[in-house]
Design a protein around this motif. Sequence first.
Motif, PDB file in Angstrom:
ATOM      1  N   ARG A   1      -2.703  -5.168  18.937  1.00 38.88           N
ATOM      2  CA  ARG A   1      -3.316  -4.166  18.064  1.00 38.88           C
ATOM      3  C   ARG A   1      -2.862  -2.765  18.461  1.00 38.88           C
TER       4      ARG A   1
ATOM      5  N   ALA B   1      -9.059  -2.015  13.052  1.00 40.19           N
ATOM      6  CA  ALA B   1     -10.201  -1.732  13.936  1.00 40.19           C
ATOM      7  C   ALA B   1     -10.340  -2.877  14.937  1.00 40.19           C
TER       8      ALA B   1
ATOM      9  N   ASN C   1      -5.731   6.914   8.490  1.00 40.34           N
ATOM     10  CA  ASN C   1      -7.109   6.547   8.168  1.00 40.34           C
ATOM     11  C   ASN C   1      -7.167   5.067   7.799  1.00 40.34           C
ATOM     12  N   TRP C   2      -6.221   4.611   6.982  1.00 43.32           N
ATOM     13  CA  TRP C   2      -6.150   3.193   6.607  1.00 43.32           C
ATOM     14  C   TRP C   2      -5.872   2.330   7.836  1.00 43.32           C
TER      15      TRP C   2
ATOM     16  N   GLU D   1      -6.595   2.897  11.018  1.00 44.81           N
ATOM     17  CA  GLU D   1      -7.779   2.819  11.877  1.00 44.81           C
ATOM     18  C   GLU D   1      -8.823   1.858  11.304  1.00 44.81           C
ATOM     19  N   GLN D   2      -8.930   1.795   9.984  1.00 42.40           N
ATOM     20  CA  GLN D   2      -9.872   0.862   9.361  1.00 42.40           C
ATOM     21  C   GLN D   2      -9.321  -0.560   9.351  1.00 42.40           C
ATOM     22  N   ARG D   3      -8.071  -0.719   8.967  1.00 42.33           N
ATOM     23  CA  ARG D   3      -7.455  -2.040   8.841  1.00 42.33           C
ATOM     24  C   ARG D   3      -7.286  -2.730  10.187  1.00 42.33           C
TER      25      ARG D   3
ATOM     26  N   HIS E   1       0.859  -1.182   0.000  1.00 43.54           N
ATOM     27  CA  HIS E   1       0.000   0.000   0.000  1.00 43.54           C
ATOM     28  C   HIS E   1       0.896   1.232   0.000  1.00 43.54           C
TER      29      HIS E   1
ATOM     30  N   GLU F   1      -3.626  10.061   5.455  1.00 39.13           N
ATOM     31  CA  GLU F   1      -4.146   8.963   4.633  1.00 39.13           C
ATOM     32  C   GLU F   1      -3.727   7.614   5.229  1.00 39.13           C
TER      33      GLU F   1
ATOM     34  N   ASP G   1     -12.771  -4.557  16.137  1.00 38.21           N
ATOM     35  CA  ASP G   1     -13.684  -5.647  15.782  1.00 38.21           C
ATOM     36  C   ASP G   1     -13.194  -6.487  14.600  1.00 38.21           C
ATOM     37  N   ARG G   2     -12.182  -6.000  13.875  1.00 39.96           N
ATOM     38  CA  ARG G   2     -11.672  -6.737  12.707  1.00 39.96           C
ATOM     39  C   ARG G   2     -10.312  -7.382  12.955  1.00 39.96           C
TER      40      ARG G   2
END
Length: 81
Positions: free
Chosen positions: A71, A60, A53-54, A56-58, A43, A50, A62-63
């Motif tokens: 984590r 997360a 943001n990735w 925090e999503q990648r 990536h 940017e 719960d994931r």
Amino acid sequence: MTVMPPKKVQIWKRDKWNMIRAEVRGREIEVVEISDLWGEDSHIFNSRAELMNWVEQRFAPDRFDGTEEERAEIVAQFRAL
């Protein structure tokens, strides 16, 4: 004009086949995820915002497949870049 060499950082490593590393080249940040399940995934981000943001999503809560401490350490390593 001097050119700064890329800053290479190991973010996380479980073993020889499972790791995440980052390379900072000025504003550009390349993140490489290596897994024994899906191979290598790269990536490229053009800003730290940017990238985060990735992250925090990648990564997360719960994931993420791992402990909360693991984590939190990964997220902290990305913030320190």
